[in-house]
Design a protein around this motif. Structure first.
Motif, PDB file in Angstrom:
ATOM      1  N   GLY A  72      38.270  36.405  46.032  1.00 52.34           N
ATOM      2  CA  GLY A  72      38.598  36.017  47.399  1.00 52.34           C
ATOM      3  C   GLY A  72      37.383  35.456  48.115  1.00 52.34           C
ATOM      4  O   GLY A  72      37.424  34.378  48.696  1.00 52.34           O
ATOM      5  N   GLY A  73      36.294  36.216  48.054  1.00 53.37           N
ATOM      6  CA  GLY A  73      35.044  35.746  48.649  1.00 53.37           C
ATOM      7  C   GLY A  73      34.911  36.127  50.105  1.00 53.37           C
ATOM      8  O   GLY A  73      35.863  36.004  50.890  1.00 53.37           O
ATOM      9  N   ARG A  74      33.755  36.631  50.463  1.00 53.73           N
ATOM     10  CA  ARG A  74      33.538  37.076  51.836  1.00 53.73           C
ATOM     11  C   ARG A  74      33.654  35.909  52.816  1.00 53.73           C
ATOM     12  O   ARG A  74      33.160  34.817  52.574  1.00 53.73           O
ATOM     13  CB  ARG A  74      32.174  37.745  51.967  1.00 53.73           C
ATOM     14  N   GLY A  75      34.343  36.176  53.915  1.00 53.90           N
ATOM     15  CA  GLY A  75      34.516  35.161  54.948  1.00 53.90           C
ATOM     16  C   GLY A  75      35.651  34.196  54.696  1.00 53.90           C
ATOM     17  O   GLY A  75      35.880  33.287  55.494  1.00 53.90           O
ATOM     18  N   ILE A 128      35.554  27.402  60.622  1.00 51.55           N
ATOM     19  CA  ILE A 128      36.720  28.267  60.407  1.00 51.55           C
ATOM     20  C   ILE A 128      36.675  28.835  58.995  1.00 51.55           C
ATOM     21  O   ILE A 128      36.017  28.290  58.109  1.00 51.55           O
ATOM     22  CB  ILE A 128      38.058  27.515  60.614  1.00 51.55           C
ATOM     23  N   ALA A 129      37.355  29.949  58.831  1.00 49.77           N
ATOM     24  CA  ALA A 129      37.450  30.550  57.496  1.00 49.77           C
ATOM     25  C   ALA A 129      38.338  29.677  56.622  1.00 49.77           C
ATOM     26  O   ALA A 129      39.362  29.158  57.073  1.00 49.77           O
ATOM     27  CB  ALA A 129      38.030  31.952  57.609  1.00 49.77           C
ATOM     28  N   HIS A 130      37.962  29.534  55.369  1.00 50.77           N
ATOM     29  CA  HIS A 130      38.730  28.710  54.435  1.00 50.77           C
ATOM     30  C   HIS A 130      39.649  29.583  53.588  1.00 50.77           C
ATOM     31  O   HIS A 130      39.334  30.740  53.296  1.00 50.77           O
ATOM     32  CB  HIS A 130      37.791  27.916  53.529  1.00 50.77           C
ATOM     33  N   THR A 131      40.762  29.027  53.189  1.00 53.05           N
ATOM     34  CA  THR A 131      41.697  29.733  52.302  1.00 53.05           C
ATOM     35  C   THR A 131      41.170  29.647  50.876  1.00 53.05           C
ATOM     36  O   THR A 131      40.853  28.562  50.385  1.00 53.05           O
ATOM     37  CB  THR A 131      43.094  29.088  52.370  1.00 53.05           C
ATOM     38  N   SER A 132      41.087  30.808  50.210  1.00 56.22           N
ATOM     39  CA  SER A 132      40.521  30.826  48.857  1.00 56.22           C
ATOM     40  C   SER A 132      41.503  31.328  47.799  1.00 56.22           C
ATOM     41  O   SER A 132      41.346  31.010  46.622  1.00 56.22           O
ATOM     42  CB  SER A 132      39.280  31.718  48.820  1.00 56.22           C
ATOM     43  N   MET A 133      42.498  32.107  48.209  1.00 56.28           N
ATOM     44  CA  MET A 133      43.315  32.781  47.207  1.00 56.28           C
ATOM     45  C   MET A 133      44.693  33.115  47.769  1.00 56.28           C
ATOM     46  O   MET A 133      44.879  33.222  48.985  1.00 56.28           O
ATOM     47  CB  MET A 133      42.612  34.073  46.744  1.00 56.28           C
ATOM     48  N   ILE A 134      45.631  33.300  46.862  1.00 54.15           N
ATOM     49  CA  ILE A 134      46.971  33.801  47.180  1.00 54.15           C
ATOM     50  C   ILE A 134      47.159  35.094  46.409  1.00 54.15           C
ATOM     51  O   ILE A 134      46.833  35.178  45.224  1.00 54.15           O
ATOM     52  CB  ILE A 134      48.062  32.796  46.766  1.00 54.15           C
ATOM     53  N   ALA A 160      49.161  26.518  44.498  1.00 50.63           N
ATOM     54  CA  ALA A 160      47.769  26.951  44.403  1.00 50.63           C
ATOM     55  C   ALA A 160      46.910  25.875  43.737  1.00 50.63           C
ATOM     56  O   ALA A 160      45.784  25.592  44.181  1.00 50.63           O
ATOM     57  CB  ALA A 160      47.678  28.258  43.629  1.00 50.63           C
ATOM     58  N   ASP A 161      47.430  25.274  42.687  1.00 52.12           N
ATOM     59  CA  ASP A 161      46.678  24.226  41.985  1.00 52.12           C
ATOM     60  C   ASP A 161      46.442  23.020  42.882  1.00 52.12           C
ATOM     61  O   ASP A 161      45.376  22.392  42.845  1.00 52.12           O
ATOM     62  CB  ASP A 161      47.418  23.816  40.713  1.00 52.12           C
ATOM     63  N   LEU A 165      43.344  26.872  44.770  1.00 52.86           N
ATOM     64  CA  LEU A 165      43.319  28.300  45.104  1.00 52.86           C
ATOM     65  C   LEU A 165      43.532  29.162  43.867  1.00 52.86           C
ATOM     66  O   LEU A 165      44.234  28.778  42.933  1.00 52.86           O
ATOM     67  CB  LEU A 165      44.419  28.639  46.120  1.00 52.86           C
ATOM     68  N   LYS A 166      42.936  30.354  43.859  1.00 56.65           N
ATOM     69  CA  LYS A 166      43.197  31.348  42.837  1.00 56.65           C
ATOM     70  C   LYS A 166      44.461  32.126  43.199  1.00 56.65           C
ATOM     71  O   LYS A 166      44.839  32.214  44.372  1.00 56.65           O
ATOM     72  CB  LYS A 166      42.026  32.335  42.717  1.00 56.65           C
ATOM     73  N   ILE A 167      45.113  32.697  42.183  1.00 51.71           N
ATOM     74  CA  ILE A 167      46.255  33.590  42.410  1.00 51.71           C
ATOM     75  C   ILE A 167      45.957  34.938  41.773  1.00 51.71           C
ATOM     76  O   ILE A 167      45.623  35.020  40.593  1.00 51.71           O
ATOM     77  CB  ILE A 167      47.557  33.032  41.810  1.00 51.71           C
TER      78      ILE A 167
END
Length: 341
Positions: A72-75, A128-134, A160-161, A165-167
């Motif tokens: 996910g990653g911080r932030g 802004i915070a970015h979307t990294s994962m579902i 996601a692809d 994004l990661k799932i």
């Protein structure tokens, strides 16, 4: 008075055969990766899920937290269903420890569609915070044990692809999904980058969950597990229970599903109680009462030994497992039929 345990499949106890397997387990120090039974379990789960590597962790909550921390990653923001277990029942660990911001996404029956997720994706502005994962949940606890269909998994993977994004799959009850869907664990997991599943719910082991993914992901996850205090020593005693469960308790999950449907049909027959039978797919059923009546109805059932959870003011949750046999479910249905609710 006899007690009928329907609060959760977390109440399952090790069988005599499982205890024997635990007693006979060969052990070592798992922090040094020298516990042969843990290593065997991890190899077994990698093969089952089709992932490169696996890690034995104390709980499903820790497994999800590690995945959020690593991938996910911080932030960053992580999209989850609005009723996700991670949002409501994992003590805010995603934000407090992993540093991720869970973003709740609406979805019928616990399933998130592209049309609901797309507006949640953040653009690449620096402030802004970015979307990294579902994160997807399969089966979905608070949607009533609903499992993800292949088409829905394919849709979320393609989405996601498209956005890079990661799932991660919170597969606490992954093998209930396997049983209900007819898909293998590997086929389900092929739509995800990482997946966790519990050994300690319907599979009946006393402790433990598995986290599976790429070798690099698991190497990083092992470090985070240690940081969180999850590095165990002679854990083969526990891993042996997981091995036994996977070898002996997966096929019998179909019995839990049949028992759950039988119970749901009995509950739905009561005046003043409703059950959406179309949502009874695995081992969880929610029965709905008039507003404010769930606790009193639950107390009446408990007075006769039927133990469930009033999960909301008008909602009672029942979960079947190997802790309650088919004959005992029949007994529960008789008790309920004769109970003045």
């Amino acid at each position: 008075m006899k007690q009928y345990e329907l609060r959760s499949d977390t109440f399952t106890k090790p069988t005599d055969a499982m205890r024997k397997a635990m007693y006979e387990a060969e052990v070592g120090d798992d922090v040094y990766a020298e516990d042969k039974t843990v290593n065997r379990l991890q190899d077994m789960c990698s093969e089952l899920t089709g992932k490169e590597a696996s890690l034995f962790v104390p709980s499903g909550s820790m497994a999800n937290l590690i995945a959020l921390y690593v991938a996910g990653g911080r932030g960053n923001e992580v999209l989850m269903h609005e009723q996700a277990h991670t949002i409501h029942h994992e003590v805010g660990g995603a934000a407090a420890v992993a540093g991720c911001m869970p973003i709740s996404v609406p979805g019928d029956r616990g399933i998130m569609k592209r049309s609901a997720m797309e507006p949640m994706i953040k653009k690449d502005d620096y402030d802004i915070a970015h979307t990294s994962m579902i994160e997807v949940e399969n089966t979905h606890n608070f949607a009533g044990g609903i499992y993800w269909r292949k088409d829905d998994l394919a849709e979320v993977r393609a989405f996601a692809d498209d956005y890079g994004l990661k799932i991660h799959m919170d597969g606490a009850r992954l093998f209930n999904a396997v049983t209900a869907s007819g898909m293998s664990a590997a086929e389900i997991s092929s739509y995800t980058d990482s997946v966790t599943f519990c050994l300690s719910k319907g599979l009946g082991a006393p402790v433990g969950s598995m986290l599976c993914g790429t070798k690099e992901f698991i190497e990083r996850s092992r470090v985070v597990r240690k940081m969180l205090g999850g590095g165990m020593r002679q854990a083969g005693i526990l891993a042996a229970a997981g091995i036994y469960a996977l070898e002996n308790h997966v096929d019998r999950l179909a019995v839990d599903h049949a028992n759950c449907l039988k119970l749901a049909e009995t509950l739905d027959a009561f005046p003043g109680i409703t059950v959406d039978l179309s949502k009874v797919e695995t081992n969880i059923v929610f029965a709905y009462t008039a507003d404010g009546q769930a606790s009193s109805v639950n107390e009446k059932m408990a007075s006769k030994g039927v133990r469930a959870i009033a999960s909301a003011h008008n909602e009672i949750r029942f979960v079947t497992s190997l802790e309650i046999s088919s004959d005992e479910v029949d007994e529960v249905c008789k008790i309920l039929t004769n109970l003045n609710l």
